[in-house]
Scaffold this motif. Structure first.
Motif, PDB file in Angstrom:
ATOM      1  N   LEU A 230       0.826  -1.214   0.000  1.00 13.59           N
ATOM      2  CA  LEU A 230       0.000   0.000   0.000  1.00 13.59           C
ATOM      3  C   LEU A 230       0.858   1.262   0.000  1.00 13.59           C
ATOM      4  O   LEU A 230       0.603   2.211  -0.746  1.00 13.59           O
ATOM      5  CB  LEU A 230      -0.950  -0.003   1.195  1.00 13.59           C
ATOM      6  N   GLY A 231       1.890   1.283   0.835  1.00 19.97           N
ATOM      7  CA  GLY A 231       2.789   2.435   0.861  1.00 19.97           C
ATOM      8  C   GLY A 231       3.512   2.608  -0.448  1.00 19.97           C
ATOM      9  O   GLY A 231       3.706   3.728  -0.941  1.00 19.97           O
ATOM     10  N   LEU A 232       3.926   1.492  -1.029  1.00 19.65           N
ATOM     11  CA  LEU A 232       4.595   1.514  -2.329  1.00 19.65           C
ATOM     12  C   LEU A 232       3.681   2.122  -3.388  1.00 19.65           C
ATOM     13  O   LEU A 232       4.102   2.948  -4.209  1.00 19.65           O
ATOM     14  CB  LEU A 232       4.990   0.085  -2.718  1.00 19.65           C
ATOM     15  N   PHE A 233       2.412   1.723  -3.351  1.00 21.27           N
ATOM     16  CA  PHE A 233       1.444   2.250  -4.315  1.00 21.27           C
ATOM     17  C   PHE A 233       1.245   3.754  -4.126  1.00 21.27           C
ATOM     18  O   PHE A 233       1.146   4.506  -5.094  1.00 21.27           O
ATOM     19  CB  PHE A 233       0.110   1.513  -4.177  1.00 21.27           C
ATOM     20  N   ASN A 234       1.186   4.194  -2.894  1.00 23.42           N
ATOM     21  CA  ASN A 234       0.978   5.619  -2.634  1.00 23.42           C
ATOM     22  C   ASN A 234       2.143   6.465  -3.106  1.00 23.42           C
ATOM     23  O   ASN A 234       1.977   7.656  -3.407  1.00 23.42           O
ATOM     24  CB  ASN A 234       0.754   5.857  -1.135  1.00 23.42           C
ATOM     25  N   ALA A 235       3.336   5.864  -3.183  1.00 24.14           N
ATOM     26  CA  ALA A 235       4.538   6.620  -3.549  1.00 24.14           C
ATOM     27  C   ALA A 235       4.879   6.541  -5.032  1.00 24.14           C
ATOM     28  O   ALA A 235       5.773   7.249  -5.496  1.00 24.14           O
ATOM     29  CB  ALA A 235       5.731   6.118  -2.726  1.00 24.14           C
TER      30      ALA A 235
END
Length: 276
Positions: A230-235
């Motif tokens: 999820l964090g990867l997607f947000n970045a």
């Protein structure tokens, strides 16, 4: 500016049996040989990545250990975010107080050597995981369990309820000093809770890797399937979920592929996009 592609491994690029199909291997290697910037972002260690991706031409830096570390393709450490010994020992103590359980530790010893430290008091999930690392030189038993000088990941394996209880206590104590990833394990009937440095996640690692690679967010494409993506997607500039991804990830994805990891979803997309 050249595009950069970054894929998660488990349940995304790898098949469920942890293999890489001949098709995926060929697509990956052809892309790299044609100068495409292609790498991985995974919860696994560098050593684990090399074992699973044997035969793949890895040239770009790798995000490993859920973003705690970036290594070169040859294994040299480029970037690391670690919890110090004092915080590590406090985390171990909180787990003991809350549920009388101990975590396993992934870290660097005083010589900078990667170590996996297991407690003498282990539950059945830790025992099962330990069997998969049979004869691994990085493994050490510890009694009593003490944190290392640099703790990359502190990992609890238990039920959803127990890990949630420990997570709550840790958040109350450390607030934004730490990063916690908690999700159902894809291979065992338990929940995996990983405690890391606040900047030790895939999102922070991606930003650092973009600097290293000389690419900006708009030219970064990522692939994933689970909570720790999820964090990867947000970045990332473009987010692509495989068909077997969790609903939360699909909801924030730009593209949801019609194929699962067992249908070589990432490689199919790359072959079409790169016209390989």
């Amino acid at each position: 500016m050249q595009n950069f592609y970054l894929t998660d491994l488990d349940k995304t690029f790898l098949r469920t049996d942890l293999s890489v199909s001949d098709f995926s291997r060929n697509v990956f290697n052809v892309a790299v040989s044609n100068g495409v910037k292609l790498s991985v972002a995974t919860a696994r260690s560098y050593t684990g990545v090399c074992k699973l991706l044997k035969g793949l031409h890895l040239k770009e830096p790798l995000i490993v250990l859920d973003g705690v570390m970036i290594t070169s393709a040859d294994g040299d450490i480029i970037y690391v975010s670690a919890l110090d010994r004092d915080i590590g020992d406090e985390i171990i103590e909180i787990g003991k107080q809350q549920a009388d359980i101990f975590p396993l530790l992934v870290g660097l010893d005083s010589n900078g050597v990667e170590r996996f430290i297991y407690p003498k008091q282990r539950n059945r999930y830790q025992e099962e995981l330990l069997r998969t690392y049979h004869n691994d030189r990085r493994l050490l038993d510890a009694d009593p369990l003490k944190a290392m000088e640099k703790n990359l990941k502190i990992v609890y394996m238990e039920s959803e309820e127990v890990t949630a209880q420990i997570e709550l206590a840790l958040k109350e104590k450390f607030k934004d000093e730490i990063e916690i990833k908690r999700s159902k394990d894809p291979y065992m009937d338990c929940w995996f809770m990983t405690v890391m440095h606040a900047k030790g996640d895939k999102a922070h690692a991606l930003k650092k890797l973009e600097e290293i690679e000389g690419v900006n967010r708009e030219h970064t494409t990522v692939f994933g399937d689970s909570h720790n993506d999820l964090g990867l997607f947000n970045a990332a500039g473009r987010k692509i979920a495989v068909a077997n991804a969790i609903d939360e990830l699909k909801a924030v994805a730009d593209i949801v592929l019609p194929w699962t990891n067992d249908e070589d979803a990432v490689a199919r997309f790359l072959k079409d996009e790169l016209k390989g």
